[in-house]
Design a protein around this motif. Sequence first.
Motif, short mmCIF file in Angstrom:
data_model
loop_
_atom_site.label_atom_id
_atom_site.label_comp_id
_atom_site.label_asym_id
_atom_site.label_seq_id
_atom_site.Cartn_x
_atom_site.Cartn_y
_atom_site.Cartn_z
N SER A 101 -0.76 12.47 -4.39
CA SER A 101 0.22 11.43 -4.73
C SER A 101 1.25 11.91 -5.75
CB SER A 101 -0.47 10.17 -5.24
OG SER A 101 -1.16 10.40 -6.45
N ALA A 102 0.86 12.84 -6.63
CA ALA A 102 1.73 13.26 -7.73
C ALA A 102 3.12 13.71 -7.29
CB ALA A 102 1.04 14.34 -8.56
N PRO A 103 3.26 14.64 -6.33
CA PRO A 103 4.61 15.09 -5.98
C PRO A 103 5.46 14.04 -5.29
CG PRO A 103 2.99 16.08 -4.51
CD PRO A 103 2.22 15.41 -5.60
N TRP A 104 4.81 12.99 -4.79
CA TRP A 104 5.56 11.96 -4.08
C TRP A 104 6.10 10.87 -4.99
CZ3 TRP A 104 6.99 12.54 0.88
CH2 TRP A 104 6.36 13.56 1.59
N ARG A 105 5.63 10.82 -6.22
CA ARG A 105 6.09 9.77 -7.14
C ARG A 105 7.59 9.87 -7.42
NH1 ARG A 105 1.18 10.73 -9.94
NH2 ARG A 105 2.21 11.92 -11.60
N GLU A 106 8.11 11.09 -7.41
CA GLU A 106 9.53 11.29 -7.68
C GLU A 106 10.31 11.73 -6.43
OE1 GLU A 106 10.79 10.39 -10.54
OE2 GLU A 106 8.77 9.88 -11.26
N ALA A 107 9.66 11.69 -5.28
CA ALA A 107 10.31 12.11 -4.03
C ALA A 107 11.09 10.94 -3.45
CB ALA A 107 9.26 12.61 -3.04
N GLN A 111 -2.30 5.94 -9.65
CA GLN A 111 -1.61 7.22 -9.56
C GLN A 111 -2.39 8.34 -10.24
OE1 GLN A 111 1.07 7.83 -7.84
NE2 GLN A 111 2.35 6.02 -7.72
N MET A 112 -2.97 8.03 -11.39
CA MET A 112 -3.65 9.05 -12.17
C MET A 112 -5.09 9.31 -11.73
SD MET A 112 -1.44 10.18 -14.32
CE MET A 112 -0.22 9.93 -13.03
N GLU A 113 -5.79 8.27 -11.25
CA GLU A 113 -7.22 8.39 -10.95
C GLU A 113 -7.56 8.21 -9.47
OE1 GLU A 113 -9.60 6.04 -13.78
OE2 GLU A 113 -7.71 5.72 -14.88
N GLY A 114 -6.64 7.69 -8.70
CA GLY A 114 -6.84 7.56 -7.26
C GLY A 114 -7.94 6.61 -6.85
N PHE A 170 0.85 -1.19 0.00
CA PHE A 170 0.00 0.00 0.00
C PHE A 170 0.89 1.24 0.00
CE2 PHE A 170 0.94 -0.98 4.38
CZ PHE A 170 0.99 0.22 5.07
N GLY A 171 0.28 2.42 -0.16
CA GLY A 171 1.07 3.64 -0.07
C GLY A 171 0.92 4.60 -1.24
N ILE A 172 -0.13 4.45 -2.04
CA ILE A 172 -0.45 5.46 -3.05
C ILE A 172 -1.66 6.23 -2.54
CG2 ILE A 172 -1.12 5.92 -5.45
CD1 ILE A 172 0.13 3.28 -6.24
N ASN A 173 -1.51 7.51 -2.31
CA ASN A 173 -2.61 8.30 -1.78
C ASN A 173 -3.79 8.28 -2.73
OD1 ASN A 173 -4.12 11.07 -1.27
ND2 ASN A 173 -2.96 10.59 0.58
N GLY A 174 -5.00 8.29 -2.15
CA GLY A 174 -6.21 8.22 -2.97
C GLY A 174 -6.53 9.45 -3.76
#
Length: 215
Positions: A104-110, A191-194, A95-99
Amino acid sequence: MRRTLATLASAIALASFALSAPAHAQGKLDSPANLAEKAPATYKAKFDTSKGAFVVEVTRDWAPNGADRFYNLVKNGFYDNVRFFRVISGFMVQFGINGDPKISAPWREARISDDPVKQSNRRGYITYAMAGPNTRTSQVFINFADNANLDNSGFAPFGRIVSGMDVVDKLNAEYGEGAPRGRGPDQGRIQMEGNAYLNKEFSRLDYVKKATIER
């Protein structure tokens, strides 16, 4: 006069909402670089889920970078209302993709730097998912079994379940592996639709109601 009082009441209500709103609603999760608080040497994170509660005890010395990131994510509400989207019986639950895609977008590359593997991936131990060296972000998984074969691949556990492993064992595994290899959710679409995507096509997934740091 009535209009003035109504306006005043609305302003008070809005102010109260702003004070009580979750951290992400106040923009704290918009900038990963600003959430870099050093975690305590040990701490516990409680996850209230649709199946019950479990508690993770984190030992910072096991994996400092991972422990710090997890502390900041839990403390600031990132894991609230997230789905257990990849549940593979006998292996692990991820788990760990925000809904909310905007969160979630800024965390994909963090990404955070790798930690040396000091603990084995035993049953009940929690570890970051990754796609190669130095690619850990916000996704984590809990081992259902002793998965020592993961140790040599750089998966560094940072904590373990100290209560509620029976709850973890009950998380819905009907969808199994994710697309395209399995019939479960597609991570790209999450990631795109939550949660809108997950609620529509995988409505029986279990989820985190709220995660908190325990004092």
